[in-house]
Every structure is written in structure tokens, then in C-alpha cells.
Scaffold this active site. Structure first.
Site, PDB file in Angstrom:
ATOM      1  N   ASP A 221      38.627  42.989  42.567  1.00  0.00           N
ATOM      2  CA  ASP A 221      39.699  42.927  43.576  1.00  0.00           C
ATOM      3  C   ASP A 221      39.495  44.071  44.553  1.00  0.00           C
ATOM      4  O   ASP A 221      38.651  44.935  44.349  1.00  0.00           O
ATOM      5  CB  ASP A 221      41.054  43.090  42.877  1.00  0.00           C
ATOM      6  CG  ASP A 221      41.116  44.397  42.092  1.00  0.00           C
ATOM      7  OD1 ASP A 221      41.533  45.407  42.674  1.00  0.00           O
ATOM      8  OD2 ASP A 221      40.707  44.424  40.908  1.00  0.00           O
ATOM      9  N   ASP A 223      41.914  46.297  45.270  1.00  0.00           N
ATOM     10  CA  ASP A 223      43.085  47.143  45.050  1.00  0.00           C
ATOM     11  C   ASP A 223      44.144  46.768  46.104  1.00  0.00           C
ATOM     12  O   ASP A 223      44.473  45.587  46.208  1.00  0.00           O
ATOM     13  CB  ASP A 223      42.692  48.623  45.061  1.00  0.00           C
ATOM     14  CG  ASP A 223      43.688  49.480  44.302  1.00  0.00           C
ATOM     15  OD1 ASP A 223      44.239  48.991  43.297  1.00  0.00           O
ATOM     16  OD2 ASP A 223      43.943  50.616  44.709  1.00  0.00           O
TER      17      ASP A 223
HETATM   18  N1  ADE Z   1      40.945  47.281  37.174  1.00  0.00           N
HETATM   19  C1  ADE Z   1      40.604  46.233  37.941  1.00  0.00           C
HETATM   20  N2  ADE Z   1      41.105  46.361  39.186  1.00  0.00           N
HETATM   21  C2  ADE Z   1      41.790  47.526  39.198  1.00  0.00           C
HETATM   22  C3  ADE Z   1      42.516  48.219  40.182  1.00  0.00           C
HETATM   23  N3  ADE Z   1      42.653  47.741  41.412  1.00  0.00           N
HETATM   24  N4  ADE Z   1      43.079  49.404  39.847  1.00  0.00           N
HETATM   25  C4  ADE Z   1      42.938  49.903  38.600  1.00  0.00           C
HETATM   26  N5  ADE Z   1      42.257  49.289  37.630  1.00  0.00           N
HETATM   27  C5  ADE Z   1      41.677  48.108  37.926  1.00  0.00           C
END
Ligand code: ADE
Length: 282
Positions: A221, A223
Site C-alpha cells: 500500500d 500508507d
Molecule cells: N504494513 C503494511 N502496510 C503498512 C503501513 N502502511 N504502515 C505500517 N505497517 C504496514
């Protein structure tokens, strides 16, 4: 002839919570081992088996069924269990958010540094808890991931034709919540390229324990730093990881064979020497 017999521990993270089934050869005979040690109970039983003909020991970081949250993972018990099982190496998988546009969903990264933003974890073996780790030890953190093992993971990923990046700074946050937009943007300014909740303290405890540790990170992703509405959501993290988990399995399968063929005496002795010289107690 090598002094040390290679044995590889594999820590499966989010999306690889059942590494026994997801990683081991289907014909591999596994022996389950309850691995309680001086630091407590590991996240899961240890599963001993073979992968590509190589002895491996598997551990599920969050427990089978993903029941242990990042703050509650007993990282020390996990690393100590793998050390006591005779491991020389640890290969870890980790699902991460991407903090840079160029690291895209499903892409793999072999991290080479970290920013530790965790706040409530046991961060050292050298706290007087166990006689096996006496004194005061200030371990240098460059390099924090073993460069030779990391290079093998990267080369294997490239040979397999995957989109894989060599090197990257991973920020570990305490969680279990994800970051605010302001936090996410701040981590970018600090130089973070990936963000997760588990690389710290795992990577530096492994170094304290004298184990050669490297990780395959998968960006799942972006974030929440981008001006778009595709902000991180737990369900998407698992979905993207599962869609791409085959890549991690393939890399690990090939890498364990290459690691097993090599003589690691130089690297293991260098780490042992470093730990000895970093312990300032008399
Ligand atoms: N693990 C996978 N995506 C994450 C994110 N955006 N922040 C923290 N841990 C994660």
C-alpha cells in the site's frame, strides 16, 4: 570444510502466517517443537523441515491464525528460539507500506536500513535477564541487515524476473494503528521508503544473537501520504500480499539453496568478533 553448519530460520510475517503450509515442500517431514526459552514463549511452534532440500526452521511472527499484534510479539523469544535451534541465518518476510512513489504495490524490496519508531518493546538481549547475554553490549548498526545474505535475496529476485529494489530504509512504527497523514509525511522527510510494524526490534535482536538476518519486504500500500483516497487499509495489505506471496516463496526457495552452498565462516566469525568487542563489561 566449514566450521559452521548452515541452518536457516524463516520468519513468516503478515500473509505468511502459516509458513509450514505456505513454504515447506509438501513432502517435507516436519517436526513441531515447543521452543520456550529464557525470554519466554515464541509466537509459534518451530517447524523443522526441508525447503528445496535444505534444512529450515519456520516460525510464524504473529502466530498461526495471526493472533499476536506487533507490540505483543515476543521478538526476543522468537530470535532466541531460532538461535537455540542452531540457525545461522534468518530470512524474514514483511508486508510494508510504501513511502515513495517509485515503490509500487506488490513490489519487493531488500531493506538495508531502518528507522526505529517503536516505543514499548524489549530492545536488547543484554538487559541482565539471561546469563547467556552477560554484560553491556553496544552493537553497531551499520550494516543492520547482513549484506551478503541480502545480496543473495536480491540476486535471486532479479534472476526470477521480479520487480525488486536493492536497499531501502524501513520505518517500524509501534502500531497497531496505522500512521496519520502528518506522521506518514514526516517519515518521508526522514528518509523512510517503507513502513511496517515489525522489522524493529527483530533485525537488531538477530544481530545481537549473532545471526545473519535479511528480509524480503513487499510493498502492499502507499500508507496515507499521497493526495488520493487509496489510503492503507488492513484488508488491502493482506489482499495484495496474498496476491504476490508466490514471489516470496520462490525467492526463499532458491535463496536457501544458494545460502546452503556457501561457506559462511568468515561472516559468522566477523559477527562473533564484533559482538565480543562491543561488550564493554569486564
Ligand atoms: N504494513 C503494511 N502496510 C503498512 C503501513 N502502511 N504502515 C505500517 N505497517 C504496514
Amino acid at each position: 570444510m566449514s566450521i559452521y553448519k548452515v541452518k536457516i530460520g524463516i520468519i513468516g510475517g503478515s500473509g505468511l502466517d502459516d509458513p509450514e503450509k505456505q513454504i515447506l515442500d509438501s513432502r517435507s517431514i516436519t517436526k513441531k517443537e515447543d521452543a520456550k526459552n529464557d525470554f519466554g514463549v515464541p509466537s509459534s511452534d518451530l517447524f523443522n523441515g526441508t525447503l528445496n532440500g535444505v534444512d529450515v526452521v519456520l516460525l510464524s511472527r504473529h502466530g498461526q491464525g495471526h493472533t499476536i499484534s506487533p507490540s505483543n510479539v515476543n521478538y526476543r523469544a522468537n530470535i532466541e528460539a531460532l538461535r537455540l535451534a542452531g540457525c545461522t541465518h534468518i530470512l524474514a518476510s514483511t508486508a510494508c507500506g510504501s513511502l515513495v512513489e517509485s515503490i509500487t504495490r506488490g513490489q519487493l524490496v531488500i531493506p538495508d536500513s531502518f528507522l526505529d519508531r517503536t516505543v514499548k518493546r524489549n530492545t536488547t538481549f543484554y538487559d541482565g535477564t539471561s546469563k547467556k547475554y552477560p554484560g553491556v553490549c553496544h552493537v553497531p548498526m551499520e550494516p543492520c541487515f547482513d549484506p551478503t545474505t541480502s545480496k543473495i535475496l536480491y540476486n535471486v529476485g532479479q534472476e526470477l524476473g521480479y520487480d525488486i529494489k536493492k536497499g531501502g530504509t524501513v520505518v517500524s512504527i509501534e502500531g497497531p494503528r496505522f500512521s496519520s497523514k502528518a506522521e506518514s509525511k514526516a517519515m518521508r522527510i526522514w528518509g523512510g521508503e517503507l513502513i511496517n510494524m515489525t522489522t524493529c526490534p527483530e533485525v537488531y535482536l538477530a544481530k545481537e544473537a549473532g545471526l545473519l538476518y535479511a528480509a524480503v519486504a513487499m510493498a502492499t500500500d502507499y500508507d496515507c501520504w499521497r493526495d488520493s483516497d487509496d489510503n492503507v487499509h488492513a484488508a488491502d495489505v493482506i489482499k495484495v500480499f496474498k496476491e504476490n506471496v508466490i514471489k516470496i516463496r520462490e525467492i526463499l526457495t532458491k535463496a536457501v539453496h544458494i545460502i546452503n552452498e556457501k561457506n559462511w565462516d568468515k561472516e559468522i566469525d566477523a559477527l562473533k568478533d564484533l559482538l565480543r568487542s562491543s561488550n564493554i563489561s569486564s
